[in-house]
Each structure stands twice: as structure tokens, then as C-alpha cells.
Design a protein around this motif. Structure first.
Motif, PDB file in Angstrom:
ATOM      1  N   MET A 229       0.822  -1.198   0.000  1.00  0.00           N
ATOM      2  CA  MET A 229       0.000   0.000   0.000  1.00  0.00           C
ATOM      3  C   MET A 229       0.865   1.260   0.000  1.00  0.00           C
ATOM      4  SD  MET A 229      -2.813  -1.588  -0.138  1.00  0.00           S
ATOM      5  CE  MET A 229      -3.995  -0.253  -0.042  1.00  0.00           C
ATOM      6  N   THR A 250      -5.380   2.494   9.464  1.00  0.00           N
ATOM      7  CA  THR A 250      -6.067   2.851   8.224  1.00  0.00           C
ATOM      8  C   THR A 250      -7.329   3.640   8.508  1.00  0.00           C
ATOM      9  OG1 THR A 250      -5.227   0.843   7.145  1.00  0.00           O
ATOM     10  CG2 THR A 250      -7.134   1.917   6.136  1.00  0.00           C
ATOM     11  N   SER A 316      -6.697   1.945  -7.289  1.00  0.00           N
ATOM     12  CA  SER A 316      -5.733   2.839  -6.638  1.00  0.00           C
ATOM     13  C   SER A 316      -6.158   4.289  -6.826  1.00  0.00           C
ATOM     14  CB  SER A 316      -4.339   2.644  -7.241  1.00  0.00           C
ATOM     15  OG  SER A 316      -3.850   1.353  -6.982  1.00  0.00           O
TER      16      SER A 316
END
Length: 439
Positions: A229, A250, A316
Motif C-alpha cells: 500500500m 487505516t 488505486s
């Protein structure tokens, strides 16, 4: 003056000293007026913490060391902070003080000017258009029947990757940022497993799931590609896709529900039983009489979505400049943006305001915000980023900019400290007349 209100006997598990107002007993409209008038239409929200029995805290939620394991949670640690959620969540944790699930677990509450707390949902119901505006009110009623904030804002923070799982109905977006993960190198190796390799067959997946709980490990994560990530970028996770989120803190937004199916029977945090696997599945998504019917799982499973070779490319979200909010002493970035699953789901904006700078913030939609660094004010609400927070104490870090504030010309945001003031804003579905990032 606030009308007389009824106080509930139940307490929020983190805040036993705060009276909880019964918003169904009348007077909520007067309380809302008091809250709006006290801070130029900006509501202060409480930090709501939760723990998962199958996870171990990563201890990046900035609590002090003793607060991560409350003595009333029977050994479960706090690994999540829920910042804006209008429904109770489902964790399976029992509060040993009451022998019940924690009261209104994860549900957002607003701090009133007199130090009491009231459910954000009660204030929404008192005057939905003053809190959310006409468009969001109509949209949420079309989804849920009653007006409610249609998006959840939270952070999860685990020592190990979350068990491989999927959500039948709940899509999610991720903001994995350097503020929540200080010191993490850009060349880290914190990965998220996503979907299945394109070469995995239905029979291979079925054989794997049939072995759930019957051996050392059912091996489902061996079937999935793992993606590193990007720190300070966003990512979109459509519903129906297997994922095992990274062991980084997160910031996550998702549709207003809390459901999941756990596909993995062994993790670094321990074993997961079949009953736990299906614990949070809704009946309409996965009927109880089909639990442990692995053929039904494969029948229902979306192989096309899980085996898309362009999955990472499509989902993404590299951070991009938010030109409409940037200015002198103000950096603005869209972290999550664009359409997915056919329309505009939600978006995340990050503002960095330099010391002494100020800006008038007037987005098209109300928004939840939280503080990632520094100190300042949003309207009249003073905010400051904290470390070593103690469970039970109140900290001004999370707020909600209402439609009432926007109707009055927006809110002035000012950095009153000596470090950059960093604020992150979460917008709900269909918040923008022009979707950010669509050119």
C-alpha cells in the motif's frame, strides 16, 4: 434555552461520567439549536472506540498505554476508533459491567454546550436539513427510509493483518497516511491481500473453503495476490472482494452498515471458528441455513470481480491536488475521489494549513472532519491533535460541519499554533456536483 430532557440510565462504555440524553423524549430540536449556535454550526463529536475479538491492537490510535485494554472488555483490546457512524456496530464484545454488548457501541455522539452527550442520529432526526442539507437528506431517505448520515468514518489499527474476509454489501475506501503511521518508510512491506489470482479455479477455492477449521490452516490467503500500500494515497475496495487489510493504521469510509464474512480460519491473532466466520453476515446477504454450505459460497462468490487482472490499477487513488480548496498557506489534496461501482460513492480531502494561515471553507456538502496534526479552530470549535489520550476524557479532534454552517457562508479555519494544522474531511455519496478527479 434548552428544553428539559430525559437522561438515559445507560452510559457509553468509554465515558461513564457523561450523561446521555434521551433524544427520543423531546427537546432534541432545542439541543441542536444550542449546539449549532455555540460553534458556528460545527458539532464536536466524541471518539468512539471498539475492539474485535479476533484482532490485536497496533497501538497507533494515540491512547495511553493503559487505555488499550479496558478491564471491562474481558481481554479484548481497542483497535478501532469510530468517528462518524449513526448506528450501533457489531463486534461480539461483551461489557463485563453489564454483561451485554457495549451500549450504542461505535455510534456517534455529540458533546452539548453543557457537557452532556446526545446521539448524532437524534440530532439528525430533529432537523435533518439543518444538519445534512436537502440533497443528503433525500438520498439517505431513499436508501434507509429515515434520514441518516449515509457514510461511516472510522480507523482500524491492528498489530497483524485482518483475517481474509469480504463484505457482501459493504464497499470501503482506505486512506493509509503518514500521520497515523509515523516513521513508516515508503519502501515498507505492509501488504493487503486482494481477491484471487486469475489462475485459481472454482474447485481450488471450494476445496480451500471446505477445509475451514479442519486442519492447520485453510490457506485462503495463499490464493490471493498481495499489494504493497502507498502511504498518503487512497484505495477503493468494492464489495464482494476478498481482502486482508494491512497491519497499518487505516482511515476507512464505508456505507452505513457493519457486516462481514471471515474466510480465513487461522491468523497471527488466533483461530476463527465457523460460527465466528458468519457472525456478522446479515440474513438477506447470507441466510443462516446456508452457513458452512461452502458450495453455496462458491455459487454466490463474484469470481469476475475477484480475479480482475486490472484490480489494483482500477482501484488505486494516487493523491491529487484539490485546486478549489488550495490557496495561500493552504495545501489541499484529494485522497479518495472519482466514481466506482457506477457512481460517486464518497471522497476524502486533506487540508494542511500553515501556521498563521486561515481559509474560508465552504464545500458543497456537510462533512465529517478529524485532526491529523497541529492546533487551530474550525469555526468556533477549537481543535488540537493529542497524544497519549486517556479513555474517558474528552478531546476536541473530531467535528461535523453542518448544512447550517454552509448556509451561513461556510466556516473559517485558522491555524493558531506553531505547526501545520492537518485536517481530513470525509464526504458522503453524491456530495459534489462534479466528481473530484474526473476530468
Amino acid at each position: 434555552m434548552t428544553a428539559s430532557t430525559s437522561i438515559l440510565s445507560d452510559k457509553l462504555h468509554e465515558y461513564p461520567q457523561q450523561d446521555v440524553i434521551d433524544g427520543t423524549s423531546g427537546g432534541s430540536d432545542s439541543i441542536l439549536d444550542d449546539c449549532l449556535n455555540s460553534s458556528d454550526g460545527v458539532l464536536q463529536l466524541l471518539h468512539r472506540y471498539a475492539g474485535r475479538t479476533f484482532c490485536t491492537p497496533g497501538k497507533r490510535l494515540r491512547l495511553d498505554a493503559q487505555s488499550y485494554y479496558p478491564d471491562y472488555m474481558n481481554g479484548t483490546g481497542l483497535d478501532e476508533i469510530w468517528m462518524c457512524c449513526t448506528v450501533p456496530i457489531v463486534t461480539g464484545v461483551i461489557d463485563t459491567r453489564t454483561n451485554k454488548a457495549p451500549f450504542r457501541e461505535g455510534e456517534s455522539h455529540v458533546l452539548t454546550p453543557n457537557g452532556q452527550v446526545i446521539s448524532l442520529q437524534d440530532l439528525i432526526l430533529a432537523n435533518p436539513e439543518a444538519v445534512m442539507g436537502e440533497k443528503i437528506t433525500a438520498f439517505s431517505k431513499s436508501l434507509y427510509g429515515d434520514p441518516t448520515w449515509p457514510i461511516v468514518s472510522k480507523k482500524f489499527d491492528n498489530l497483524n493483518p485482518i483475517p481474509h474476509h469480504l463484505h457482501w454489501a459493504k464497499w470501503e475506501v482506505y486512506d493509509i497516511n503518514s500521520y497515523d503511521n509515523p516513521g513508516v518508510c515508503p519502501s515498507h512491506y505492509h501488504t493487503t491481500a486482494m481477491g484471487l489470482y486469475p489462475f485459481i479455479t472454482k474447485d481450488q477455492f471450494l476445496d480451500c473453503m471446505k477445509s475451514f477449521g479442519k486442519g492447520d490452516y485453510n490457506g485462503v490467503r495463499h490464493l490471493s495476490p498481495h499489494t504493497m500500500m502507498h502511504i498518503d494515497n487512497g484505495f477503493v475496495m468494492p464489495n464482494g472482494v476478498l481482502h486482508s487489510p494491512t497491519d497499518l493504521c487505516t482511515h476507512e469510509l464505508h456505507v452505513t452498515m457493519d457486516e462481514h464474512f471471515l474466510a480465513e480460519d487461522l491468523t497471527l491473532d488466533g483461530r476463527i471458528g465457523a460460527a465466528d466466520a458468519f457472525y456478522a453476515c446479515r440474513e438477506e446477504d447470507y441466510p443462516k441455513d446456508r452457513h458452512e454450505d461452502w458450495e453455496y459460497l462458491v455459487e454466490k462468490f463474484d469470481f469476475e470481480a475477484n480475479q480482475d487482472p486490472e484490480f489494483v490499477l482500477k482501484n488505486s487513488r494516487p493523491a491529487i491536488t484539490a485546486e478549489e480548496f488550495a490557496g495561500d498557506g493552504v495545501d489541499a489534496k484529494w485522497i479518495v475521489y472519482g466514481d466506482f461501482l457506477g457512481d460517486q460513492k464518497c471522497s476524502i480531502l486533506r487540508l494542511i494549513i500553515e501556521p498563521g494561515a486561515k481559509t474560508n471553507f465552504r464545500p458543497e456538502s456537510p462533512a465529517l472532519f478529524h485532526t491529523n496534526g497541529g492546533s487551530g479552530r474550525v469555526g468556533k470549535l477549537k481543535v488540537r491533535y493529542h497524544q497519549d489520550m486517556k479513555l474517558g476524557e474528552l478531546y476536541p479532534e473530531i467535528g461535523f460541519i453542518t448544512q447550517a454552517a454552509l448556509n451561513n457562508g461556510g466556516v473559517e479555519i485558522e491555524n493558531t499554533g506553531n505547526e501545520p494544522l492537518v485536517l481530513t474531511f470525509d464526504f458522503p455519496q453524491n456530495a459534489h456536483s462534479k466528481t473530484p478527479g474526473v476530468f
